[in-house]
Design a protein around this motif. Structure first.
Motif, PDB file in Angstrom:
ATOM      1  N   VAL A  72       0.790  -1.239   0.000  1.00  0.00           N
ATOM      2  CA  VAL A  72       0.000   0.000   0.000  1.00  0.00           C
ATOM      3  C   VAL A  72       0.817   1.282   0.000  1.00  0.00           C
ATOM      4  CG1 VAL A  72      -1.947  -1.100   1.176  1.00  0.00           C
ATOM      5  CG2 VAL A  72      -0.167   0.016   2.537  1.00  0.00           C
ATOM      6  N   TRP A  73       2.139   1.205   0.199  1.00  0.00           N
ATOM      7  CA  TRP A  73       2.857   2.458   0.392  1.00  0.00           C
ATOM      8  C   TRP A  73       2.807   3.357  -0.842  1.00  0.00           C
ATOM      9  CZ3 TRP A  73       6.982   4.323  -2.366  1.00  0.00           C
ATOM     10  CH2 TRP A  73       7.672   3.430  -3.187  1.00  0.00           C
ATOM     11  N   ARG A  74       2.766   2.766  -2.034  1.00  0.00           N
ATOM     12  CA  ARG A  74       2.670   3.591  -3.246  1.00  0.00           C
ATOM     13  C   ARG A  74       1.318   4.298  -3.324  1.00  0.00           C
ATOM     14  NH1 ARG A  74       5.527  -0.921  -4.905  1.00  0.00           N
ATOM     15  NH2 ARG A  74       7.561  -0.498  -5.901  1.00  0.00           N
ATOM     16  N   LYS A  75       0.265   3.639  -2.829  1.00  0.00           N
ATOM     17  CA  LYS A  75      -1.068   4.242  -2.871  1.00  0.00           C
ATOM     18  C   LYS A  75      -1.186   5.421  -1.906  1.00  0.00           C
ATOM     19  CE  LYS A  75      -3.506   0.014  -4.259  1.00  0.00           C
ATOM     20  NZ  LYS A  75      -4.579  -0.956  -3.925  1.00  0.00           N
ATOM     21  N   VAL A  76      -0.511   5.335  -0.761  1.00  0.00           N
ATOM     22  CA  VAL A  76      -0.660   6.392   0.241  1.00  0.00           C
ATOM     23  C   VAL A  76       0.381   7.498   0.083  1.00  0.00           C
ATOM     24  CG1 VAL A  76      -1.617   4.718   1.865  1.00  0.00           C
ATOM     25  CG2 VAL A  76       0.805   5.282   1.986  1.00  0.00           C
ATOM     26  N   PHE A  77       1.398   7.296  -0.732  1.00  0.00           N
ATOM     27  CA  PHE A  77       2.445   8.305  -0.868  1.00  0.00           C
ATOM     28  C   PHE A  77       1.906   9.658  -1.340  1.00  0.00           C
ATOM     29  CE2 PHE A  77       6.006  10.381  -3.124  1.00  0.00           C
ATOM     30  CZ  PHE A  77       6.874  10.510  -2.049  1.00  0.00           C
ATOM     31  N   PRO A  78       1.006   9.721  -2.335  1.00  0.00           N
ATOM     32  CA  PRO A  78       0.441  11.024  -2.714  1.00  0.00           C
ATOM     33  C   PRO A  78      -0.302  11.700  -1.568  1.00  0.00           C
ATOM     34  CG  PRO A  78       0.000   9.390  -4.415  1.00  0.00           C
ATOM     35  CD  PRO A  78       0.537   8.640  -3.241  1.00  0.00           C
ATOM     36  N   ILE A  79      -0.987  10.902  -0.748  1.00  0.00           N
ATOM     37  CA  ILE A  79      -1.716  11.469   0.391  1.00  0.00           C
ATOM     38  C   ILE A  79      -0.745  12.067   1.395  1.00  0.00           C
ATOM     39  CG2 ILE A  79      -3.294  10.942   2.293  1.00  0.00           C
ATOM     40  CD1 ILE A  79      -4.407   8.651   0.606  1.00  0.00           C
ATOM     41  N   VAL A  80       0.323  11.324   1.700  1.00  0.00           N
ATOM     42  CA  VAL A  80       1.320  11.802   2.654  1.00  0.00           C
ATOM     43  C   VAL A  80       1.986  13.082   2.151  1.00  0.00           C
ATOM     44  CG1 VAL A  80       3.510  11.247   3.776  1.00  0.00           C
ATOM     45  CG2 VAL A  80       1.722   9.506   3.605  1.00  0.00           C
ATOM     46  N   THR A  81       2.251  13.146   0.862  1.00  0.00           N
ATOM     47  CA  THR A  81       2.849  14.357   0.284  1.00  0.00           C
ATOM     48  C   THR A  81       1.920  15.555   0.438  1.00  0.00           C
ATOM     49  OG1 THR A  81       4.026  13.004  -1.348  1.00  0.00           O
ATOM     50  CG2 THR A  81       3.829  15.358  -1.812  1.00  0.00           C
ATOM     51  N   GLY A  82       0.628  15.337   0.185  1.00  0.00           N
ATOM     52  CA  GLY A  82      -0.341  16.418   0.324  1.00  0.00           C
ATOM     53  C   GLY A  82      -0.559  16.859   1.758  1.00  0.00           C
ATOM     54  N   LEU A  83      -0.249  15.978   2.724  1.00  0.00           N
ATOM     55  CA  LEU A  83      -0.436  16.310   4.136  1.00  0.00           C
ATOM     56  C   LEU A  83       0.386  17.525   4.561  1.00  0.00           C
ATOM     57  CD1 LEU A  83      -0.324  12.824   5.927  1.00  0.00           C
ATOM     58  CD2 LEU A  83      -2.267  14.393   5.904  1.00  0.00           C
ATOM     59  N   ARG A 122     -20.011   3.148  -0.806  1.00  0.00           N
ATOM     60  CA  ARG A 122     -19.006   2.406  -1.564  1.00  0.00           C
ATOM     61  C   ARG A 122     -18.968   2.887  -3.016  1.00  0.00           C
ATOM     62  NH1 ARG A 122     -17.902   1.011   2.812  1.00  0.00           N
ATOM     63  NH2 ARG A 122     -17.477  -1.082   3.641  1.00  0.00           N
ATOM     64  N   ARG A 123     -17.848   3.415  -3.433  1.00  0.00           N
ATOM     65  CA  ARG A 123     -17.604   3.784  -4.820  1.00  0.00           C
ATOM     66  C   ARG A 123     -16.141   3.503  -5.114  1.00  0.00           C
ATOM     67  NH1 ARG A 123     -22.237   4.123  -4.358  1.00  0.00           N
ATOM     68  NH2 ARG A 123     -23.737   5.636  -5.176  1.00  0.00           N
ATOM     69  N   PRO A 124     -15.827   2.794  -6.183  1.00  0.00           N
ATOM     70  CA  PRO A 124     -14.418   2.522  -6.493  1.00  0.00           C
ATOM     71  C   PRO A 124     -13.648   3.825  -6.704  1.00  0.00           C
ATOM     72  CG  PRO A 124     -15.881   1.146  -7.810  1.00  0.00           C
ATOM     73  CD  PRO A 124     -16.749   2.164  -7.156  1.00  0.00           C
ATOM     74  N   ILE A 125     -12.575   3.997  -5.954  1.00  0.00           N
ATOM     75  CA  ILE A 125     -11.737   5.197  -6.057  1.00  0.00           C
ATOM     76  C   ILE A 125     -10.292   4.755  -6.210  1.00  0.00           C
ATOM     77  CG2 ILE A 125     -10.953   7.323  -4.936  1.00  0.00           C
ATOM     78  CD1 ILE A 125     -13.524   7.328  -3.335  1.00  0.00           C
ATOM     79  N   ARG A 126      -9.634   5.213  -7.241  1.00  0.00           N
ATOM     80  CA  ARG A 126      -8.218   4.920  -7.428  1.00  0.00           C
ATOM     81  C   ARG A 126      -7.387   6.007  -6.763  1.00  0.00           C
ATOM     82  NH1 ARG A 126      -6.298   3.621 -13.310  1.00  0.00           N
ATOM     83  NH2 ARG A 126      -4.456   3.142 -12.030  1.00  0.00           N
ATOM     84  N   SER A 127      -6.511   5.571  -5.851  1.00  0.00           N
ATOM     85  CA  SER A 127      -5.689   6.536  -5.120  1.00  0.00           C
ATOM     86  C   SER A 127      -4.507   6.968  -5.975  1.00  0.00           C
ATOM     87  CB  SER A 127      -5.188   5.914  -3.802  1.00  0.00           C
ATOM     88  OG  SER A 127      -4.459   6.844  -3.056  1.00  0.00           O
ATOM     89  N   THR A 128      -4.757   7.864  -6.922  1.00  0.00           N
ATOM     90  CA  THR A 128      -3.717   8.396  -7.792  1.00  0.00           C
ATOM     91  C   THR A 128      -3.287   9.763  -7.266  1.00  0.00           C
ATOM     92  OG1 THR A 128      -5.358   9.466  -9.208  1.00  0.00           O
ATOM     93  CG2 THR A 128      -4.736   7.196  -9.761  1.00  0.00           C
ATOM     94  N   TRP A 129      -2.310  10.360  -7.939  1.00  0.00           N
ATOM     95  CA  TRP A 129      -1.878  11.698  -7.532  1.00  0.00           C
ATOM     96  C   TRP A 129      -3.005  12.704  -7.679  1.00  0.00           C
ATOM     97  CZ3 TRP A 129       2.480  13.173  -5.124  1.00  0.00           C
ATOM     98  CH2 TRP A 129       3.533  12.264  -5.083  1.00  0.00           C
ATOM     99  N   LEU A 130      -3.854  12.521  -8.689  1.00  0.00           N
ATOM    100  CA  LEU A 130      -4.955  13.455  -8.920  1.00  0.00           C
ATOM    101  C   LEU A 130      -5.930  13.460  -7.750  1.00  0.00           C
ATOM    102  CD1 LEU A 130      -6.205  15.415 -10.987  1.00  0.00           C
ATOM    103  CD2 LEU A 130      -7.499  13.480 -11.917  1.00  0.00           C
ATOM    104  N   VAL A 131      -6.112  12.303  -7.120  1.00  0.00           N
ATOM    105  CA  VAL A 131      -7.001  12.186  -5.963  1.00  0.00           C
ATOM    106  C   VAL A 131      -6.226  12.372  -4.667  1.00  0.00           C
ATOM    107  CG1 VAL A 131      -8.528  10.628  -4.689  1.00  0.00           C
ATOM    108  CG2 VAL A 131      -8.608  10.689  -7.189  1.00  0.00           C
ATOM    109  N   ALA A 172      -2.311   3.291   9.046  1.00  0.00           N
ATOM    110  CA  ALA A 172      -1.219   3.569   9.977  1.00  0.00           C
ATOM    111  C   ALA A 172      -0.139   4.430   9.338  1.00  0.00           C
ATOM    112  CB  ALA A 172      -0.624   2.254  10.486  1.00  0.00           C
ATOM    113  N   LEU A 173       0.202   4.162   8.083  1.00  0.00           N
ATOM    114  CA  LEU A 173       1.222   4.960   7.399  1.00  0.00           C
ATOM    115  C   LEU A 173       0.824   6.435   7.340  1.00  0.00           C
ATOM    116  CD1 LEU A 173       2.287   2.674   4.404  1.00  0.00           C
ATOM    117  CD2 LEU A 173       3.771   3.520   6.233  1.00  0.00           C
ATOM    118  N   VAL A 174      -0.418   6.686   6.928  1.00  0.00           N
ATOM    119  CA  VAL A 174      -0.889   8.076   6.828  1.00  0.00           C
ATOM    120  C   VAL A 174      -0.951   8.718   8.203  1.00  0.00           C
ATOM    121  CG1 VAL A 174      -2.808   9.562   6.152  1.00  0.00           C
ATOM    122  CG2 VAL A 174      -2.177   7.622   4.711  1.00  0.00           C
ATOM    123  N   ARG A 175      -1.439   7.972   9.183  1.00  0.00           N
ATOM    124  CA  ARG A 175      -1.634   8.555  10.510  1.00  0.00           C
ATOM    125  C   ARG A 175      -0.308   8.767  11.239  1.00  0.00           C
ATOM    126  NH1 ARG A 175      -6.853   8.829  12.224  1.00  0.00           N
ATOM    127  NH2 ARG A 175      -6.218   8.786  14.418  1.00  0.00           N
TER     128      ARG A 175
END
Length: 343
Positions: A72-83, A122-131, A172-175
């Motif tokens: 999952v780390w690649r999926k959460v990396f954009p979120i962590v950057t935006g934090l 429930r809606r499929p969401i791709r955790s990309t940089w855009l999101v 946990a990674l994001v938090r």
């Protein structure tokens, strides 16, 4: 603020329960503790203590779910950057805006998120940089102002198709990132005060007992039902806090301000009805499929001897549900009563 004795007793009870939930689900400490504790304290006093506790809890949850990090780390990396920019903005807001209005903003943002989560959206969401990038920035602002991020994170990760370990590892990674960076921002802004330290020492023993206890008990419970009951408790607490802050800010007078709590309870009760109705339907369908699989070639249904045994923990699940409901109502009543001075 009410007398210290009342505030400390209620805060300790809330923190112990929230720690138990966090240990069981992997999140929930701040989203349960903060809404109720804001009845007694402001965000500027409460947040620093909560953040320090969350740093420890989040590292613990991450350590327990290290097996899911690689997936999952690649999926959460954009979120962590935006934090990062979001936390800076939120910390500035916390020190600049009047505390009462920060409470108002906290409840206004959190209540809809909890109800959306409770509805099982429930809606499929791709955790990309855009999101992920704008989501991370918004999450950073929300967390640094309120120390709450569980509901939006849970909504996002529930729609990623992750297995249990990956779900917890992603959270946990994001938090870990958001709590650690927020703690640094608070330190730089001088928000760690003696009052915050006193609250921290109330939290420490509660967390030490509650988190491992929750991690152990959840292994023997229906996790989905338990999670849904916790959402109801959270929604009711936030609804109550919202009503109280409307009175404090003179936006509405009592008892009309408690219409917010009443509407929250009605919506949540309806969502609970849908949840348990759907679960009953799924169990019934599963039972029919099981019976069909066990029927003989002459289409005779299986005897009672071959039916799946009753869940030995069903009574415990029910009792826990009643306990949570009683605890929620008791805390709401206790917080609304006049201050009690202990001798």
């Amino acid at each position: 603020m009410p007398p210290l004795e009342t505030a400390v007793i209620v805060l300790a009870g809330i923190a112990l329960f929230a720690s138990f939930i966090n240990g069981a689900l992997g999140y929930g400490f701040s989203s349960l503790t903060v809404p109720m504790a804001l009845v007694f304290y402001t965000n500027r006093i409460l947040n620093p203590a909560v953040v320090l506790v969350e740093v420890v809890i989040n590292f613990y949850v991450l350590f327990m779910n290290l097996n899911g990090v690689a997936a999952v780390w690649r999926k959460v990396f954009p979120i962590v950057t935006g934090l990062l920019p979001g936390i800076g903005i939120g910390a500035w807001v916390l020190t600049s805006v009047e505390p009462g209005w920060i409470k108002f903003g906290t409840y206004t943002l959190i209540l809809p998120l909890i109800l959306v989560q409770a509805a099982g959206w429930r809606r499929p969401i791709r955790s990309t940089w855009l999101v992920g990038l704008p989501f991370g920035t918004a999450l950073g602002i929300l967390y640094s102002v309120t120390t709450i991020s569980g509901p939006p994170l849970a909504i996002l990760f529930n729609n990623q198709g992750l297995v249990k370990t990956e779900f917890r590892a992603g959270l946990a990674l994001v938090r870990v990132a958001e709590s650690s960076v927020t703690a640094i921002a608070y330190y730089q802004l001088g928000l760690f005060t003696a009052e915050s330290e006193n609250i921290l020492w109330v939290f420490v023993p509660c967390v030490a007992v509650g988190v491992p206890l929750g991690a152990y008990v959840i292994r023997h419970l229906d996790a989905e039902t338990f999670r849904r009951i916790c959402m109801s408790f959270d929604a009711w607490v936030v609804g109550f806090g919202f009503s109280r802050v409307l009175i404090e800010l003179n936006v509405m007078e009592s008892p009309w301000a408690y219409v917010v709590l009443a509407v929250t309870i009605l919506i949540d009760t309806y969502l609970l009805y849908i949840f348990f109705t759907r679960r009953a339907a799924r169990r019934s369908q599963t039972s029919l499929l099981t019976l069909g699989a066990r029927s003989g070639p002459d289409n005779r249904s299986a005897s009672n001897m071959t039916e799946p045994p009753d869940d030995p923990l069903a009574a415990l699940n029910t009792s826990l549900g009643y306990f949570v409901a009683i605890l929620a109502i008791s805390m709401l009543v206790f917080a609304a009563l006049p201050p009690i001075h202990l001798q």
